[in-house]
Scaffold this active site. Structure first.
Site, PDB file in Angstrom:
ATOM      1  CE  LYS A 181     -89.239   8.383 -91.386  1.00  0.00           C
ATOM      2  NZ  LYS A 181     -89.142   8.666 -92.834  1.00  0.00           N
ATOM      3  CD  GLU A 256    -100.261  20.023 -96.965  1.00  0.00           C
ATOM      4  OE1 GLU A 256    -100.692  19.571 -98.064  1.00  0.00           O
ATOM      5  OE2 GLU A 256     -99.109  20.413 -96.796  1.00  0.00           O
ATOM      6  CB  CYS A 289     -98.542  19.935-101.621  1.00  0.00           C
ATOM      7  SG  CYS A 289     -98.445  21.212-100.344  1.00  0.00           S
ATOM      8  CD  GLU A 384     -99.503  15.870-105.262  1.00  0.00           C
ATOM      9  OE1 GLU A 384     -99.441  17.035-104.831  1.00  0.00           O
ATOM     10  OE2 GLU A 384     -99.550  14.877-104.514  1.00  0.00           O
TER      11      GLU A 384
END
Length: 487
Positions: A181, A256, A289, A384
């Site tokens: 997906k 992750e 990331c 973040e």
């Protein structure tokens, strides 16, 4: 061409799902636009629980035969997929640039070759995957990796095909079947991957691709009782929802997640190298990331470091990612741009100072930004941003540097710049991170374990660690005698 095919920079892309070896359309679609200029690329089939169930069923039905396929044959097909990727690097590169806005030169030279390498590496690793037998009181222990079953792989938009194949390749090599997906903001190269895999001879149902919004199709995938593994790369809030969804069936997860990684610059570092490492954090418009977005610089060199950094960073060229001279492209979506600017404006209102940037540019482009005078407990330091925004703080001792570096809820990566080997060993030993780079950045080997600590993730993938996740490990213990035949 069909009604379900769009042309992106001259490349034909099917907008339907790929389920059980066939193209399947949904009754509803969603609009896919390019971040470069907001132009509409096409209408993409919008999956629901119906398509999710069909894809899992196809993966379930294809699993027994694929799991029973000899390792050498699975490896051969994965290598053929790698060949197919290499033949279409230019097409994949331009489609992905149009879809997610990352630099075309990076896609051509690094990202798409890495996609091919992902398949080739895990094909090769499969053939040498082994554990030496060992004895217990004369009994033989034999460890094997058994295919687990259908896997749901949910991938992000910042490096769509590379991060998808980082999951797809080991899952297929392990003998699992896959429902992929892709992120709804960048779904196009996943569709091309389905074509490439089919051309390489991957049997129908072994790889399925379903598109759509996570809120509409995600739970149907992650809560399905026939799914044996879920691997997700993305945000912490989404990971929580996936974990809750998977809990009913105790489906193993590999997560992750985000990061707020530090770059520690000590006074004994090569300052030019340290500045280069810091400027590199603007790669992919800050949508990485692993990016070391918190610059922690020893106080005695902070002024000189900041001067050199600003000089180098302001020379970066921001613009159309298709242009070879461009260094920074657009951010992926208007919502992401708004989110980035919200972080920055709140930080400025709280007393931060912008050494450079601090504002959007035209369209979906955000000016590379460096903020100082930020508090350790402030939002801009703790959360973040996922954009071209860095903060700079100073420290006066090694202990303070490590304390500041570890003082977030994340632990994905860290980078250290120092000229002292013993200091590097002490500091890296104290850092909470899944990956630490010393005097370098973003050097990744597929043999190495990859993942995060704390809220940066659960589990590790890479090399044998990938097979440990995508397989059921079995230990067979055999007595030394008791056989009727002695041949």
């Amino acid at each position: 061409m069909t009604a379900h095919t769009i042309t992106v920079a001259g490349v034909a892309v099917d907008t339907r799902h790929w389920i059980g070896g066939e193209r399947v359309a949904s009754t509803e679609t969603f609009t896919n636009a390019s971040p470069i200029d907001s132009s509409v690329l096409g209408e993409i089939s919008r999956g629901t629980a119906t398509e999710a169930a069909a894809a899992v069923a196809a993966a379930r039905d294809a699993f027994p035969a694929w799991a029973a396929t000899a390792r050498a044959e699975r490896a051969r097909i994965l290598s053929a997929i790698a060949d197919g990727v290499e033949k279409r690097i230019e097409e994949l590169a331009i489609v992905e640039t149009m879809d997610n806005g990352a630099l075309l030169r990076s896609h051509r030279r690094g990202v798409m070759p890495r996609v091919a390498h992902n398949f080739r590496f895990f094909a090769d690793w499969l053939l040498k995957l082994d554990h030496e037998d060992f004895e217990t009181r004369g009994h033989t222990n034999h460890v094997s990796w058994d295919p687990a079953g259908p896997c749901v792989l949910i991938t992000p938009w910042n490096a769509p095909l590379m991060l998808a194949t980082w999951k797809v390749a080991p899952a297929l090599a392990a003998g699992d079947t896959v429902v992929l997906k892709p992120a709804e903001w960048s779904p196009l190269t996943a569709s091309l991957l389905a074509d490439i895999a089919a051309e390489a001879g991957l049997p129908a149902g072994v790889l399925n691709v379903v598109q759509g919004y996570g809120s509409e199709i995600g739970d149907a995938l992650t809560s399905h009782p026939d799914v044996r593994r879920i691997s997700f790369t993305g945000s912490v809030p989404t990971a929580r929802r996936i974990a809750a969804s998977a809990a009913e069936n105790l489906t193993p997860l590999s997560l992750e997640l985000g990061g707020k990684s530090p770059l520690l610059v000590f006074a004994d570092a090569d300052l030019d190298l340290a500045v280069d490492l810091a400027v590199e954090q603007y790669d992919n418009a800050g949508q990485v990331c692993l990016a070391a977005t918190r610059l922690l610089v020893e106080e005695s060199i902070a002024e000189e470091f900041t001067r050199r950094f600003a000089e180098k960073a302001t020379a970066l060229v921001q613009g159309d990612p298709r242009d070879e001279t461009t260094d920074i492209g657009p951010n992926i979506h208007p919502r992401q741009l708004e989110k980035i600017d919200g972080f920055v404006q709140r930080a400025l209102a709280a007393g931060a100072r912008a050494i450079m940037g601090g504002h959007p540019n035209q369209g979906q482009y955000y000016a590379p930004t460096l903020l100082t005078y930020v508090a350790q407990d402030s939002e801009i330091v703790q959360e973040e941003v996922f954009g071209p925004v860095l903060t700079l703080q100073t420290f006066t001792s090694e202990e303070e540097a490590v304390r500041l570096a570890n003082d977030t809820r994340f632990g994905l990566a860290a980078t250290v710049a120092t000229g002292d080997r013993e200091r590097a060993e002490r500091v890296t030993a104290g850092l909470v991170a899944g990956t630490v780079w010393v005097n370098c950045f973003f050097v990744r080997d597929l043999q190495a374990p990859f993942g995060g600590s704390r809220q940066s993730g659960v589990g590790r993938e890479g090399g044998t660690w990938s097979f440990d996740f995508y397989c059921d490990l079995k230990n067979t213990v055999t007595a030394p005698n008791g056989w009727n035949n002695h041949g």
